[in-house]
Write an enzyme that holds these catalytic residues in place. Structure first.
Site, short mmCIF file in Angstrom:
data_model
loop_
_atom_site.label_atom_id
_atom_site.label_comp_id
_atom_site.label_asym_id
_atom_site.label_seq_id
_atom_site.Cartn_x
_atom_site.Cartn_y
_atom_site.Cartn_z
N ASN A 9 0.84 -1.19 0.00
CA ASN A 9 0.00 0.00 0.00
C ASN A 9 0.88 1.25 0.00
OD1 ASN A 9 0.55 -0.62 2.84
ND2 ASN A 9 -0.86 1.02 3.33
N TRP A 10 0.33 2.31 -0.59
CA TRP A 10 1.10 3.53 -0.81
C TRP A 10 0.95 4.56 0.28
CZ3 TRP A 10 -0.75 3.36 -6.45
CH2 TRP A 10 0.16 2.63 -7.21
N LYS A 11 0.01 4.38 1.17
CA LYS A 11 -0.22 5.33 2.25
C LYS A 11 -0.53 6.70 1.64
CE LYS A 11 2.70 2.30 4.72
NZ LYS A 11 3.02 1.96 6.05
N HIS A 95 -5.05 -1.88 9.69
CA HIS A 95 -3.62 -1.60 9.51
C HIS A 95 -3.07 -1.01 10.81
CE1 HIS A 95 0.06 0.18 7.97
NE2 HIS A 95 -0.07 -0.59 6.91
N GLU A 167 1.29 -8.17 9.89
CA GLU A 167 1.86 -6.89 9.54
C GLU A 167 2.50 -6.31 10.81
OE1 GLU A 167 0.96 -2.45 9.07
OE2 GLU A 167 -0.32 -3.80 10.18
N GLY A 173 9.49 0.53 8.64
CA GLY A 173 10.43 1.64 8.70
C GLY A 173 11.61 1.42 9.62
#
Length: 188
Positions: A9-11, A95, A167, A173
């Site tokens: 996903n691109w956020k 998420h 997840e 990050g």
């Protein structure tokens, strides 16, 4: 056994043009969908353009989130009914960033799962594991409880269509990655 399902996903990244260009670039490079299903989840702002440009591709276009009501005075939320009518088939629910920044509880996630099914969307339910949980004695019950709470009142037939996504937020990050054995260790 289910074939592998790989999603990203691109956020809040990329523009509509960049998203469409990316889609056009990868369309001919995707694995055989009989071997591996691929999915990109994007902001609701991009979905219509992505669906239009994805015509004929095996890539699944998913929404990054939805609300648990189909319509109403919920400023800024995305209707699961509108997503379905647009042609979206999958939606990410639970998420870790939604849990952390928007205080989404297991109860809210369960409502979203039911909203997804009500609107013929396949829920991609995320299960989080923080680093402190990973190092604690209750890590297994923590991950399992997220799954069981998300599935409250879900029928056996519905459960067959759910995609569970391990997840771990400790990997987001951080430069650390979860091995392919991590989901097994988290729930076994």
């Amino acid at each position: 056994m289910r074939i592998p399902f790989v999603a990203g996903n691109w956020k809040m990244n990329l523009s509509v043009e960049e998203a469409v260009n990316f889609l056009e670039t990868i369309k001919g490079q995707l694995p055989d969908p009989k071997v591996t299903e691929t999915c990109i989840a994007a902001s609701p702002l991009f979905l219509e353009s992505m669906i239009k440009h994805n015509n004929g591709s095996p890539l699944v276009i998913a929404a990054e989130n939805c609300f648990y009501e189909d319509e109403g005075a919920y400023t800024g939320e995305t209707s699961p009914k509108a997503l379905s009518e647009m042609g979206v088939t999958h939606v990410i629910i639970g998420h870790s960033e939604r849990r952390k920044y928007f205080n989404e509880t297991d109860d809210i996630i369960n409502k979203k799962v039911h909203a997804a099914f009500r609107n013929h969307l396949t829920p991609i339910i995320c299960c989080d594991e923080t680093m402190s949980r990973r190092q604690s004695a209750d890590r297994i019950s923590w991950v399992v409880s997220q799954v069981t709470n998300a599935l409250k009142s879900v029928t056996a037939d519905q459960a067959k269509n759910i995609i569970l996504a391990y997840e771990p937020s400790w990997a987001i990050g951080s430069g650390k990655t979860a091995s392919t054995d991590e989901p097994k260790r988290a729930v076994i």
